[in-house]
Design an enzyme around this catalytic site. Sequence first.
Site, PDB file in Angstrom:
ATOM      1  CG  HIS A   8      -2.187  -0.683   1.015  1.00  0.00           C
ATOM      2  ND1 HIS A   8      -3.198  -0.657   1.928  1.00  0.00           N
ATOM      3  CD2 HIS A   8      -2.628  -1.432  -0.010  1.00  0.00           C
ATOM      4  CE1 HIS A   8      -4.214  -1.367   1.485  1.00  0.00           C
ATOM      5  NE2 HIS A   8      -3.883  -1.844   0.310  1.00  0.00           N
ATOM      6  CB  ALA A   9       3.384   2.751   1.819  1.00  0.00           C
ATOM      7  CB  ALA A 459       1.358   7.862   3.319  1.00  0.00           C
ATOM      8  CB  SER A 460       0.217   3.351   2.774  1.00  0.00           C
ATOM      9  OG  SER A 460       0.836   3.719   1.570  1.00  0.00           O
ATOM     10  N   GLY A 461      -1.284   2.802   4.994  1.00  0.00           N
ATOM     11  CA  GLY A 461      -1.997   2.319   6.172  1.00  0.00           C
ATOM     12  C   GLY A 461      -2.341   3.430   7.133  1.00  0.00           C
TER      13      GLY A 461
END
Length: 677
Positions: A8-9, A459-461
């Site tokens: 996810h990142a 970011a992401s999570g």
Amino acid sequence: MAKLLLLHAPHVIPRFSSSSSRSLVSAAALYRRPLLVNPQFSHIGPRLHSPYNRRFSARAFDDSPASSAEMEKEKQEQLLDGVSGKKDEDYPTGEMEYENRNAWEIFVVKFRMLFAYPWQRVRKGSVLTMTLRGQISDQLKSRFNSGLSLPQLSENFVKAAYDPRIAGVYLHIDPLSCGWGKVEEIRRHILNFKKSGKFIVGYISICGLKEYYLGCACNELFAPPSAYSFLYGLTVQASFLGGVFEKVGIEPQVQRIGKYKSAGDQLSRKSISEENYEMLSVLLDNIYSNWLDGVSDATGKKREDVENFINQGVYEIEKLKEAGLIKDIRYDDEVITMLKERLGVEKDKKLPTVDYKKYSGVKKWTLGLTGGRDQIAIIRAGGSISRVKGPLSTPGSAIIAEQLIEKIRSVRESKKYKAAIIRIDSPGGDALASDLMWREIKLLAETKPVIASMSDVAASGGYYMAMAANAIVAENLTLTGSIGVVTARFTLAKLYEKIGFNKETISRGKYAELLGAEERPLKPEEAELFEKSAQHAYQLFRDKAALSRSMPVDKMEEVAQGRVWTGKDAHSRGLIDAVGGLSRAIAIAKQKANIPLNKKVTLVELSRPSTSLPDILSGIGSSVIGVDRTLKGLLDELTITEGVQARMDGIMFQQLGRDSLATPIIDMLKDYLSSLR
């Protein structure tokens, strides 16, 4: 040995640095761990209705055209909801308004000071001395932990503003390695402290962009004659391992979902992609523009004049004085002598001071700064995300899902909290853990207002968690977004041939070797499943983001695709609700909980520093913990200084190395790549 990595990142934000090669954004350190996606990642059930929820449009998952009447109706529903239709200026600012004490309040404070413990007593006319240096944690720290804590630093500024014993602040600013989000928060507290009418004097020995950005906000800024000036501008660097892997015999098989996802680029490419160049350029422009505006406001100089000064390549500290960017050139003892004269301290007497650590022990109650009856819970979530605590985890270094979920549930089940704030400082991590926490935050938001407050990075999570809140607040330069997925797999056939290694695989099931047969490329049907798994993970993430932000999927797709945004740009694109720090998040929480903005509230920190023996020992240092602690610190330092290479270690070696069968080969690869540095 091969392992499916759905990130996810996935991209590593390369470090932003000055020409002195020091990190100014520390983004590589922030993106230390990617968000791994489990192929079995499943969607959570339907959303329950609550007066605190956004009114989600059914069109969030429907790309079919709608009539203008339907769209207008949806728009009105969003405006009535009071969340999606609000603009930044519709939210309370949360700015500190210094209030003068009346005679009774002054008497009460003085009376309480008489009964303060000896270690909490401060001489009248004292100067609070604080040194900003290195990393600044967003977590609370116990007295056994070294280093700076942003919550305690912020509290010290507030206490000093109202403490009649404190005459002013003497702030030493050394090289910083925290992100720009924390820098903005600290600068805001400096400006707020000045509202008290007390002085704040800055002292800077190594003048980089972050350090000067804070220093220029002080009433006066001094530097020694030998000070270094690195006000040269900003650079961004990206490293690529495609050529290294080619020589070693490793063939990365990368499938990126989202054109701005770049972790796969780090593994497979030899140069930067156009999309990654575009994204990094915009981030760089935002940081530089924000710096120029801030310095211009603080110094009273025109923005173009500040930029012209930067472009002159000035390295002599005398030039900063001539340009009016610092007050004067003096040694530390000369500044102290100056303060003594201003405060009327005799020459043969020492300047009365109290340092950061001691002043952190002064209770707010003593100064009459206690809150009201209404309580707001503060839940801090900092570090990479994992489901369970690892053997080398130190307090505050990671978000442990099972621990955070327990805190979230305790707030949800308690009636004493009127609202909650989730303070996030995370680049992401385990996708399953992120989703479990998202679910718990969503359930909490159905019982009471929840505000997500972003620090350096969410970011992401980190953004995944924030999506469940009723409102999201971020700093101008918070790094957020990164809604996207990358799959990465390594074919090691050529490497095995070079080193004479052989591996035979016996399996049952058509796709049994998908994650374990690294000695050969994927078969066509395996590659198809590999891609579908990544597409599925991306769609889940993107669609949940669209639902949470009351945005059609096609609109969310435009701002997703793995792109990282600054808080300012994220706000203009609907990914967050307001720009500001923790104080603004508190004000918005009060507003949503129907608490008058001028009414005091009690902030309850649920993430208190641990006092258990293992955690105390981990805070004391490597001399007590031993080799594991030392190596962990070394890896942290490498992540900051080496950027993508150490980051790659975190993706490839840390994750693949969990497979016991892969460990010997992974160790050989680590040794080989280390020898190339």
